[in-house]
Design a protein around this motif. Structure first.
Motif, mmCIF file in Angstrom:
data_model
loop_
_atom_site.group_PDB
_atom_site.id
_atom_site.type_symbol
_atom_site.label_atom_id
_atom_site.label_comp_id
_atom_site.label_asym_id
_atom_site.label_seq_id
_atom_site.Cartn_x
_atom_site.Cartn_y
_atom_site.Cartn_z
ATOM 1 N N ARG A 1 -8.598 1.608 5.698
ATOM 2 C CA ARG A 1 -8.299 0.784 6.860
ATOM 3 C C ARG A 1 -8.538 1.556 8.161
ATOM 4 O O ARG A 1 -9.111 1.031 9.121
ATOM 5 C CB ARG A 1 -6.842 0.323 6.780
ATOM 6 C CG ARG A 1 -6.515 -0.844 7.705
ATOM 7 C CD ARG A 1 -5.234 -1.512 7.254
ATOM 8 N NE ARG A 1 -4.106 -0.576 7.240
ATOM 9 C CZ ARG A 1 -3.041 -0.704 6.461
ATOM 10 N NH1 ARG A 1 -2.988 -1.712 5.606
ATOM 11 N NH2 ARG A 1 -2.053 0.161 6.500
ATOM 12 N N THR A 2 -8.136 2.802 8.183
ATOM 13 C CA THR A 2 -8.326 3.633 9.380
ATOM 14 C C THR A 2 -9.802 3.869 9.660
ATOM 15 O O THR A 2 -10.267 3.778 10.811
ATOM 16 C CB THR A 2 -7.608 4.985 9.210
ATOM 17 O OG1 THR A 2 -6.208 4.762 9.085
ATOM 18 C CG2 THR A 2 -7.871 5.889 10.401
ATOM 19 N N THR B 1 -11.497 0.708 11.013
ATOM 20 C CA THR B 1 -11.106 0.470 12.408
ATOM 21 C C THR B 1 -11.812 1.452 13.337
ATOM 22 O O THR B 1 -12.305 1.079 14.409
ATOM 23 C CB THR B 1 -9.580 0.606 12.574
ATOM 24 O OG1 THR B 1 -8.923 -0.263 11.652
ATOM 25 C CG2 THR B 1 -9.165 0.249 13.990
ATOM 26 N N THR C 1 -4.399 -3.204 12.181
ATOM 27 C CA THR C 1 -4.083 -2.008 11.389
ATOM 28 C C THR C 1 -2.640 -1.576 11.597
ATOM 29 O O THR C 1 -1.903 -1.277 10.635
ATOM 30 C CB THR C 1 -5.035 -0.857 11.766
ATOM 31 O OG1 THR C 1 -6.367 -1.221 11.413
ATOM 32 C CG2 THR C 1 -4.670 0.427 11.044
#
Length: 434
Positions: free
Chosen positions: A20-21, A24, A320
């Motif tokens: 996810r990081t 993003t 996020t």
């Protein structure tokens, strides 16, 4: 929790969900990469324009034309029918086909000399050569330019023409060297070329001149022959053969000198004074400033696309961190139960957002600088090889830092909503969360 520990915890927390990081950060990367590349494009071209102005060195001169409502843009110029003006003359090199301006006469030169702030006035003679030729080779069409007083040519070889000699000398544009039959720029030096010009009765005349230099391609005057005073005088006399003497002293423009230490306000005042008596004054900086305006407009449009990418990335940051807050509800309750203030919780999640912004922006900026340098080098050795000194994409340290800081600020703003939600959580309710 100490501030340093807060930073460490924020960095560590961002990697709890690596996928996810990374996704993003990649969204931020696209925006930062585009911003850096387009900013570098604007910096590179504007820097080249500034260098061109500096190389001209004519900071104390101004080109003056006579203001006229009947100036023509020529057939097809798109400005509609234009009233005939018997005093109109060709605007000369750079004016475009059919472009005319109202002629300056000796009386106009006297008027210009009387304007406050004008130190000296010289008319600019418009020379219309037919062709240039070396030996018995092919004849090539070439315009005849002139050196702005104080101008220093950007030379690929040789030297500027000598204004003090009686011998006819000329500087060739680099684009004519090979077509005229010379093996290289240096091989052209010292060779003779023939410049042809027609008089008022269309009778052709030729003048032989010695090549003393070869000029690089630039934003101004790149395709013109640059004669010395002796050659220009001879061409002017031949061009005016058969023209009544009263009609010979008609000039498209004039060059006026002003104080070399004049400030921007002084120059503006001089332009206003010229306008008041019916003339228009333009400095070299003014002429090239139009290029910068166009480039800045293009860069602004490209930056708009980068801004859209960053806007999309900001929603990714919000998503996020909202998910992170949701997943860590019990952890937030435990931290608050152990005495962590709401402000510290807010700071923790805000720092996570800033770190994601830093990660994406630094990656985008770094790769953009590498890509930009490679693209610029390839183009400088290829399509733009004739534009000496041009670095198409250049990077300014201040601009790069500004981009990184701006992206981190956007990330911080995007992270405020989920950070505020985390800070407002009731510790008792959070600890009960399943």
């Amino acid at each position: 929790m100490r501030t340093l520990d807060l930073f460490g915890a924020a960095v560590s927390n961002t990697w709890r969900s690596k996928t996810r990081t990374i996704l993003t950060a990649l969204a931020i990367f696209v925006g930062a990469f585009t911003l850096t590349l387009t900013g570098g494009l604007g910096t590179g071209i504007n820097r080249y324009i500034d260098d061109t102005v500096s190389s001209i060195g004519a900071s104390d001169v101004m080109t003056v034309t006579k203001a006229s409502d009947s100036a023509s843009g020529g057939i097809g110029g798109g400005s509609g029918p234009v009233e005939y003006d018997p005093d109109a003359v060709s605007a000369g090199v750079g004016g475009g086909p059919g472009t005319t301006v109202t002629a300056l006469t000796p009386d106009d030169l006297d008027t210009l000399a009387s304007v406050a702030g004008v130190l000296r006035v010289e008319p600019t003679r418009a020379l219309s050569a037919d062709y240039v030729q070396h030996g018995e080779g092919t004849k090539y069409v070439a315009s005849v330019g002139s050196l702005i007083p104080g101008q220093s040519l950007q030379l690929a070889a040789g030297a500027a023409p000598d204004g003090a000699t009686d011998a006819a000398q000329v500087v060739l544009p680099v684009s004519l060297v090979e077509p005229l039959g010379f093996d290289s720029n240096d091989a052209a030096l010292g060779q003779q070329v023939t410049v042809a010009i027609s008089d008022a009765a269309r009778t052709p005349h030729t003048v032989t001149a010695t090549v003393v230099g070869v000029a690089e391609e630039t934003l101004v005057g790149s395709a013109s022959l640059i004669p010395n005073d002796a050659l220009a005088d001879e061409l002017w006399a031949l061009q005016n053969t058969g023209v009544p003497e009263a009609q010979q002293d008609r000039f498209a423009s004039a060059t006026v000198w002003f104080a070399d230490d004049a400030t921007a306000d002084d120059i503006a005042a001089l332009k206003s004074a010229l306008t008041a008596v019916g003339y228009t004054g333009t400095t070299v900086t003014d002429q090239l400033g139009a290029f910068k305006t166009v480039i800045d407009a293009i860069v602004l449009v490209l930056n708009a696309f980068a801004a859209i990418a960053l806007l999309a990335a900001s929603f990714g940051i919000v998503n996020t961190l909202y998910m992170s807050v949701q997943e860590r509800t019990r952890e937030i309750g435990l931290m608050k139960a152990m005495g962590m203030a709401s402000g510290r919780v807010f700071s923790l999640f805000s720092l996570e957002a800033v770190f994601i912004g830093f990660l994406g922006s630094m990656t985008g900026v770094g790769l953009a600088m590498l890509a930009g340098s490679g693209i610029s080098s390839a183009l400088s050795a290829g399509p733009f090889a004739d534009l000496a000194g041009l670095t198409l994409i250049a990077f300014d340290a201040g601009s790069v830092v500004t981009i990184v800081v701006a992206v981190m600020a956007i990330a911080f703003v995007a992270g405020t909503l989920p950070a505020a939600r985390a800070a407002r959580k009731d510790p008792v309710e959070a600890l009960r969360y399943e």
